[in-house]
Design a protein around this motif. Structure first.
Motif, short mmCIF file in Angstrom:
data_model
loop_
_atom_site.label_atom_id
_atom_site.label_comp_id
_atom_site.label_asym_id
_atom_site.label_seq_id
_atom_site.Cartn_x
_atom_site.Cartn_y
_atom_site.Cartn_z
N VAL A 218 0.88 -1.17 0.00
CA VAL A 218 0.00 0.00 0.00
C VAL A 218 0.91 1.21 0.00
O VAL A 218 1.73 1.39 0.91
CB VAL A 218 -0.93 0.02 1.23
CG1 VAL A 218 -1.81 1.27 1.20
CG2 VAL A 218 -1.78 -1.25 1.29
N ALA A 219 0.79 2.06 -1.03
CA ALA A 219 1.68 3.19 -1.21
C ALA A 219 0.95 4.50 -0.98
O ALA A 219 -0.23 4.63 -1.32
CB ALA A 219 2.26 3.17 -2.62
N LEU A 220 1.65 5.46 -0.41
CA LEU A 220 1.13 6.81 -0.23
C LEU A 220 1.93 7.77 -1.11
O LEU A 220 3.17 7.76 -1.08
CB LEU A 220 1.24 7.26 1.23
CG LEU A 220 0.59 6.38 2.29
CD1 LEU A 220 0.78 7.00 3.68
CD2 LEU A 220 -0.89 6.19 2.01
N ALA A 221 1.24 8.60 -1.89
CA ALA A 221 1.91 9.54 -2.78
C ALA A 221 0.93 10.64 -3.17
O ALA A 221 -0.30 10.46 -3.08
CB ALA A 221 2.42 8.83 -4.03
N SER A 222 1.46 11.76 -3.61
CA SER A 222 0.59 12.82 -4.11
C SER A 222 -0.18 12.29 -5.32
O SER A 222 0.33 11.48 -6.10
CB SER A 222 1.41 14.05 -4.49
OG SER A 222 2.36 13.75 -5.49
N GLU A 223 -1.41 12.74 -5.46
CA GLU A 223 -2.30 12.14 -6.45
C GLU A 223 -1.78 12.30 -7.87
O GLU A 223 -2.03 11.44 -8.74
CB GLU A 223 -3.70 12.74 -6.30
CG GLU A 223 -4.34 12.33 -4.97
CD GLU A 223 -5.81 12.72 -4.87
OE1 GLU A 223 -6.49 12.71 -5.90
OE2 GLU A 223 -6.25 13.04 -3.75
N ALA A 224 -1.02 13.36 -8.16
CA ALA A 224 -0.47 13.54 -9.49
C ALA A 224 0.51 12.44 -9.87
O ALA A 224 0.78 12.22 -11.05
CB ALA A 224 0.20 14.91 -9.58
N LYS A 225 1.03 11.74 -8.88
CA LYS A 225 2.05 10.71 -9.12
C LYS A 225 1.52 9.30 -8.93
O LYS A 225 2.28 8.34 -8.96
CB LYS A 225 3.26 10.96 -8.22
CG LYS A 225 3.92 12.32 -8.52
CD LYS A 225 5.06 12.61 -7.58
CE LYS A 225 5.71 13.96 -7.92
NZ LYS A 225 6.82 14.30 -7.02
N HIS A 226 0.20 9.16 -8.76
CA HIS A 226 -0.36 7.84 -8.52
C HIS A 226 -0.09 6.87 -9.67
O HIS A 226 0.20 5.69 -9.44
CB HIS A 226 -1.86 7.95 -8.25
CG HIS A 226 -2.18 8.33 -6.83
ND1 HIS A 226 -3.42 8.16 -6.27
CD2 HIS A 226 -1.40 8.86 -5.86
CE1 HIS A 226 -3.40 8.59 -5.02
NE2 HIS A 226 -2.20 9.02 -4.75
N GLY A 227 -0.19 7.35 -10.90
CA GLY A 227 0.04 6.46 -12.04
C GLY A 227 1.46 5.92 -12.06
O GLY A 227 1.67 4.73 -12.33
N ASP A 228 2.42 6.79 -11.77
CA ASP A 228 3.82 6.35 -11.75
C ASP A 228 4.06 5.31 -10.67
O ASP A 228 4.77 4.32 -10.88
CB ASP A 228 4.74 7.55 -11.49
CG ASP A 228 4.70 8.57 -12.62
OD1 ASP A 228 4.52 8.16 -13.78
OD2 ASP A 228 4.83 9.77 -12.32
N VAL A 229 3.46 5.52 -9.49
CA VAL A 229 3.66 4.58 -8.38
C VAL A 229 2.98 3.25 -8.67
O VAL A 229 3.53 2.18 -8.41
CB VAL A 229 3.16 5.20 -7.06
CG1 VAL A 229 3.22 4.18 -5.92
CG2 VAL A 229 3.97 6.43 -6.71
N ALA A 230 1.79 3.31 -9.23
CA ALA A 230 1.09 2.07 -9.59
C ALA A 230 1.91 1.26 -10.60
O ALA A 230 1.95 0.03 -10.54
CB ALA A 230 -0.29 2.39 -10.14
#
Length: 360
Positions: A218-230
Motif C-alpha cells: 500500500v503506497a502513499l503519494a501525491s495524487e499527481a504521481k499515482h500512475g507512476d507509483v502504480a
C-alpha cells in the motif's frame, strides 16, 4: 586510454545552501591507492545523504524538514550521517555507474574496462562488520560528482546490463537503502507493507523490492504521481496524507511500515500497524521530531528498527536482481553535472517521480 591530469568536478566548500557548490574545470584527477580503482564516471545519482550533509541536517541542532534545514545552524561536531565532521573541500555523489580505467598496485589489471556500480559503504577491510569503522562514499571520501573518482576495489561491483549509465546510477543508494530496510524488518510474502513517500527514489525502490519478496504493498503519494507509483507494482495507491488513514485502508491489515518521511503525519501511520507489526525507518525528510505514545509501542508489541549501514550482501544481491531483470530503474530526470545545483533543487522540491541523475 589516456587519462588526463585534470577534470571537471563539483566541489562542496562547506555546509550551507546551494551556493556552497563550486564548479571547477581544473580539479586534479585522483590517483588510485594500492587497493583502489580509478573509475571514469558515466553518471552519478543524487540522494538525500548529499543534501543532508551539505546543509548539516544530521546535526541534532536541526529539528525541521530537510528542505528548511539551512534556516538553522548545525553544530560543528555532528553535521554528517555518522555524527562527526567531514573535511572540505569534498566531492559528494555516491551513486556512480562508470568504467574502471586504472587500478592500484594490488589490484589485477584484468579489472580495467569493467563496467561498475558502487557499494557505497566503506568498511574496514580487517573488520568488515564493525559499524563504528564504516564510512560512506562521497562523505568520508570523495565521490562521483566529477569526471573521475577513486574507491576501494571491493566497492566497485561489476554489472552486466543493457541499461544505460544513467539508469544504473539510480540503484546504489535508493535501492540498497530500501533493501536494507526490508531486510531489517524481515519482510516476507505474508506481509502488507505501507510505504509513505512512494514516489521518491527510496519509496519507489521499496515498492519494487517489497513486491519482489511477495508482499502486498500500500503506497502513499501525491495524487499527481499515482500512475507512476502504480506502474512500479503497488497494489493500492492512496493520497500522501489521507484525512482518515484507517478508513482509507478499509480491510487492509498493515504489518510493516517502511518509512523515510517522518514528520507530523508519522503518528497516524504508526497507529495503523497491526499488533506485532514492525516499523523500519531510514530517513525523516518531512522532519525528524515526531510524537510517540509509548503505550502504542509496548501494548501492541511493535518492533521499531533503524536502518543505515546495510548488511554486506545487500548490494551484491541488487546486482543479481538488476542482471535478472527483477527490478527496474526509476529514472526521473538527468542533468549535466555543471547543473547540479538545479538538479538538487528539483530533488528537494520533489519535482520528479523517482531518481535524478547527473552526467559529467
Amino acid at each position: 586510454m589516456t587519462i588526463p591530469t585534470t577534470m571537471n568536478a563539483m566541489i562542496l566548500t562547506g555546509h550551507g545552501d546551494l551556493e556552497m557548490y563550486e564548479w571547477r574545470t581544473d580539479w586534479p584527477v585522483p590517483t588510485p591507492a594500492s587497493d583502489q580503482v580509478l573509475v571514469r564516471v558515466g553518471a552519478c545519482g543524487l540522494n538525500n545523504t548529499d543534501v543532508n550533509t551539505r546543509v548539516g541536517w544530521y546535526s541534532k541542532a536541526i529539528s525541521g524538514a530537510t528542505d528548511a534545514a539551512t534556516d538553522a545552524t548545525p553544530d560543528e561536531d555532528d553535521p554528517t550521517w555518522g555524527g562527526a565532521p567531514i573535511t572540505f573541500p569534498r566531492i559528494q555523489g555516491a551513486d556512480v555507474c562508470g568504467e574502471i580505467v586504472a587500478v592500484g598496485a594490488d589490484i589485477s589489471p584484468d579489472r580495467i574496462g569493467e563496467r561498475i556500480i558502487t557499494d557505497n559503504w566503506l568498511r574496514d577491510p580487517d573488520d568488515l562488520l564493525n559499524m563504528n569503522k564504516t564510512g560512506y562514499f562521497g562523505s568520508e571520501m570523495d565521490g562521483g560528482y566529477a569526471e573521475y573518482t577513486v574507491l576501494p576495489a571491493r566497492n566497485a561491483l561489476s554489472v552486466k546490463s543493457a541499461l544505460s549509465d544513467a539508469e544504473l546510477a539510480t540503484f546504489s543508494c535508493s535501492y540498497s537503502t530500501a533493501e536494507g530496510m526490508l531486510e531489517r524488518a524481515k519482510v516476507t510474502a505474508a506481509d502488507t507493507v505501507l510505504i509513505p513517500g512512494a514516489s521518491g527514489g527510496v519509496g519507489g525502490a521499496l515498492v519494487q523490492l517489497a513486491k519482489r519478496r511477495g508482499a502486498r504493498v500500500v503506497a502513499l503519494a501525491s495524487e499527481a504521481k499515482h500512475g507512476d507509483v502504480a506502474a512500479l507494482g503497488a497494489d493500492i495507491v492512496l493520497p500522501r496524507a489521507p484525512d482518515n488513514i484507517r478508513k482509507a485502508l478499509g480491510d487492509e491489515k498493515i504489518t510493516v511500515l517502511a518509512d523515510v518521511v517522518g514528520g507530523p503525519n508519522w503518528p497516524t501511520l504508526v497507529d495503523v500497524l497491526e499488533r506485532g507489526g514492525r516499523l523500519t525507518t531510514s530517513g525523516a525528510i518531512a522532519g525528524p521530531m515526531v510524537d510517540l505514545d509509548l503505550r502504542t509501542l509496548y501494548l501492541r508489541d511493535l518492533t521499531f528498527t533503524g536502518s543505515t549501514i546495510i548488511d554486506l550482501e545487500v548490494t551484491p544481491n541488487l546486482i543479481r536482481y538488476i542482471e535478472a531483470g527483477d527490478i527496474k530503474p526509476a529514472l526521473a530526470a538527468t542533468y549535466p553535472l555543471e547543473e547540479l545545483r538545479d538538479a538538487q533543487a528539483a530533488f528537494i522540491e520533489k519535482k520528479h517521480t523517482g531518481n535524478i541523475v547527473v552526467v559529467p
